[in-house]
Design an enzyme around this catalytic site. Structure first.
Site, PDB file in Angstrom:
ATOM      1  N   ARG A  62       0.833  -1.205   0.000  1.00  0.00           N
ATOM      2  CA  ARG A  62       0.000   0.000   0.000  1.00  0.00           C
ATOM      3  C   ARG A  62       0.869   1.257   0.000  1.00  0.00           C
ATOM      4  O   ARG A  62       0.552   2.250  -0.636  1.00  0.00           O
ATOM      5  CB  ARG A  62      -0.965   0.004   1.201  1.00  0.00           C
ATOM      6  N   TYR A 114     -14.499  18.322 -16.280  1.00  0.00           N
ATOM      7  CA  TYR A 114     -14.932  16.930 -16.179  1.00  0.00           C
ATOM      8  C   TYR A 114     -16.000  16.795 -15.087  1.00  0.00           C
ATOM      9  O   TYR A 114     -15.775  17.218 -13.957  1.00  0.00           O
ATOM     10  CB  TYR A 114     -13.715  16.048 -15.877  1.00  0.00           C
ATOM     11  N   ASP A 186      -5.513  19.787 -14.909  1.00  0.00           N
ATOM     12  CA  ASP A 186      -5.932  18.436 -15.302  1.00  0.00           C
ATOM     13  C   ASP A 186      -5.366  18.187 -16.694  1.00  0.00           C
ATOM     14  O   ASP A 186      -5.835  18.745 -17.682  1.00  0.00           O
ATOM     15  CB  ASP A 186      -7.469  18.351 -15.295  1.00  0.00           C
ATOM     16  N   LYS A 211      -6.889   7.181 -19.554  1.00  0.00           N
ATOM     17  CA  LYS A 211      -7.144   7.685 -20.902  1.00  0.00           C
ATOM     18  C   LYS A 211      -5.900   7.505 -21.783  1.00  0.00           C
ATOM     19  O   LYS A 211      -5.521   6.385 -22.045  1.00  0.00           O
ATOM     20  CB  LYS A 211      -7.624   9.132 -20.816  1.00  0.00           C
TER      21      LYS A 211
HETATM   22  C1  LIG Z   1     -11.676  10.548 -17.101  1.00  0.00           C
HETATM   23  C2  LIG Z   1     -11.299  11.885 -16.601  1.00  0.00           C
HETATM   24  C3  LIG Z   1     -11.101  12.125 -15.240  1.00  0.00           C
HETATM   25  C4  LIG Z   1     -11.353  11.067 -14.171  1.00  0.00           C
HETATM   26  O1  LIG Z   1     -10.571   9.936 -14.311  1.00  0.00           O
HETATM   27  P1  LIG Z   1     -11.053   8.485 -13.767  1.00  0.00           P
HETATM   28  O2  LIG Z   1      -9.840   7.633 -13.970  1.00  0.00           O
HETATM   29  O3  LIG Z   1     -12.228   8.082 -14.574  1.00  0.00           O
HETATM   30  O4  LIG Z   1     -11.386   8.665 -12.331  1.00  0.00           O
HETATM   31  C5  LIG Z   1     -10.726  13.397 -14.841  1.00  0.00           C
HETATM   32  N1  LIG Z   1     -10.543  14.379 -15.739  1.00  0.00           N
HETATM   33  C6  LIG Z   1     -10.728  14.200 -17.057  1.00  0.00           C
HETATM   34  C7  LIG Z   1     -10.529  15.343 -17.994  1.00  0.00           C
HETATM   35  C8  LIG Z   1     -11.113  12.949 -17.532  1.00  0.00           C
HETATM   36  O5  LIG Z   1     -11.312  12.783 -18.847  1.00  0.00           O
END
Ligand SMILES: *Cc1c(COP(=O)(O)O)cnc(C)c1O
Length: 407
Positions: A62, A114, A186, A211
């Site tokens: 962890r 998001y 982000d 992503k």
């Molecule tokens: C998908 C996404 C997130 C969140 O990510 P998860 O892995 O689904 O929790 C945050 N910001 C953006 C721009 C995203 O496309």
């Protein structure tokens, strides 16, 4: 235009270029077997030496494990950060940063973002005591006007999801620092192959590694990369006040690290392995995603059934000049508004053959989505808007599919 291809040269030729870092950072030949590809370490626990110390400082999975450390090392190198904390989702990474603040602190947040991060802030962290203020960060005057006392962190998405709005990272970083706040970006839609926020003045970059970094729609994960780690090489805490406020950013990251290790919203060793494998080809994929997206955006912009295309690579885009300044490529995400409203837009998604009707983004396969349907109650997204994650199929095939679907 800055270019990831010249990243190494910009720093005097000492730092390897992004393509090289993507393949080698965090990678070493396995000392016990000579394996070139790192083994996946499933062990949850690590043996002490007879003197009580731990080999390589691994104690319990962890807190840290070899696969996670390799991923974190690689991501910190790609962003030019001092440290990285990997999480089990992008949302967990974002939430950890917000909770490095204290109840009563304020976060200034871009107004198109998001929806999951919006939910974390409004549904979970406002009741916890955080103040959340929204601003249109494409407009610097509006951002200044929205500022209130007590803003400690600015949260910026650029380009935004789903309206693909572009904000000036360097200008907002400057504004934040002048007012004693930190800037977090982000970076999910861009990745370090497209945009490097820390080099533009940001203090933190968050990624949903789910992503583009993972890149193959088969692993969930997140990461937070910090310009300052708050700890020295030997693991002890930085001390002494720095006038530029970097100490505070370091303290925030140290808290993020603590939340990561104590709460354990961490990626499994296999998840780390998959994300790192994806990263190896990231710079090449991002170039191809961007080339394909530009071709699609140009095709869509000329189509009579299309009302509006949102893509920063188009000259018609309001943020095109800022995008040229801060992005090496324009990325693989675009939105399109279809003539005839929501029904006409949804009908297009029902006629595509190559695109999948699915949410998420950043994989090799192209996805199309009626965004308002997934965002639910809080959605202010235009009802005729489709969001497209442009994959790595041949652009001619993608264009032909949209052509027939648009009718
Ligand atoms: C998908 C996404 C997130 C969140 O990510 P998860 O892995 O689904 O929790 C945050 N910001 C953006 C721009 C995203 O496309």
């Amino acid at each position: 235009m800055s270019n990831s291809d010249t990243a190494g040269k910009q720093s005097g030729g000492k730092k390897p270029a992004l393509e090289t870092l993507a393949i080698h950072a965090g990678s070493e030949i396995d000392p016990t077997t000579g394996a070139v590809v790192p083994p996946i370490h499933l062990s949850t626990t690590f043996q002490r030496n007879v003197d009580g110390t731990f080999p390589q400082n691994y104690v319990y999975t962890r807190a840290d494990n070899p696969n996670r450390r390799a991923l974190e090392t690689c991501l910190a190198a790609l962003e030019g950060g001092a440290a990285c904390a990997a999480f089990s989702s992008g949302s967990a990474a974002a939430a950890a940063l917000f909770r490095s603040l204290s109840p009563g602190d304020t976060v200034l947040v871009c107004d198109d973002l998001y929806h999951g991060v919006h939910h974390i802030l409004v549904d979970i962290l406002e009741p916890w005591g955080l103040n959340v203020v929204f601003a249109d960060m494409t407009d610097l005057d509006a951002t200044r006007a929205a500022w209130v006392d007590g803003v400690r962190l600015v949260w910026l998405e650029t380009p935004t999801n789903p309206l693909v709005k572009v904000s000036d990272i360097a200008a907002i970083a400057e504004m934040a620092h002048a007012k004693g706040a930190k800037l977090a970006v982000d970076g999910t839609w861009t990745t370090p192959a497209v945009q490097r926020p820390l080099e533009l003045g940001a203090d933190f970059v968050m990624h949903a590694t789910t992503k583009y970094l993972g890149g193959h729609s088969d692993v969930l994960g997140g990461a937070l990369i910090a310009k300052e780690s708050g700890t020295k090489e030997d693991g002890t805490k930085e001390s002494g006040t720095k006038e530029d406020g970097t100490e505070e950013a370091g303290e925030m990251f140290a808290k993020v690290r603590y939340i990561q290790q104590i709460e354990g919203a961490v990626p499994s060793p296999f998840d780390c392995f998959l994300v790192l494998r994806g990263i190896r080809t990231l710079p090449y994929r991002m170039r191809a995603h961007s080339d394909n997206a530009l071709a699609l955006a140009q095709f869509l912009e000329a189509h009579p059934q299309v009302h509006r295309v949102h893509y920063p690579g188009l000259e018609s885009h309001a943020g095109h000049h800022i995008a040229q300044k801060q992005m090496a490529h324009f990325g693989g995400m675009l939105s399109v508004q279809i003539r005839g409203g929501a029904d006409a837009a949804i009908a297009v998604t029902n006629r595509v053959k190559l695109f999948s009707r699915a949410t998420s983004l950043g994989g090799v396969e192209s996805l199309i989505e009626h965004r308002r349907s997934i965002e639910g109650d809080i959605s202010t997204t235009p009802a005729d808007l489709l969001r497209i994650s442009v994959g790595l199929e041949h652009p001619d095939d993608l264009i032909a599919d949209l052509q027939q679907a648009l009718g």
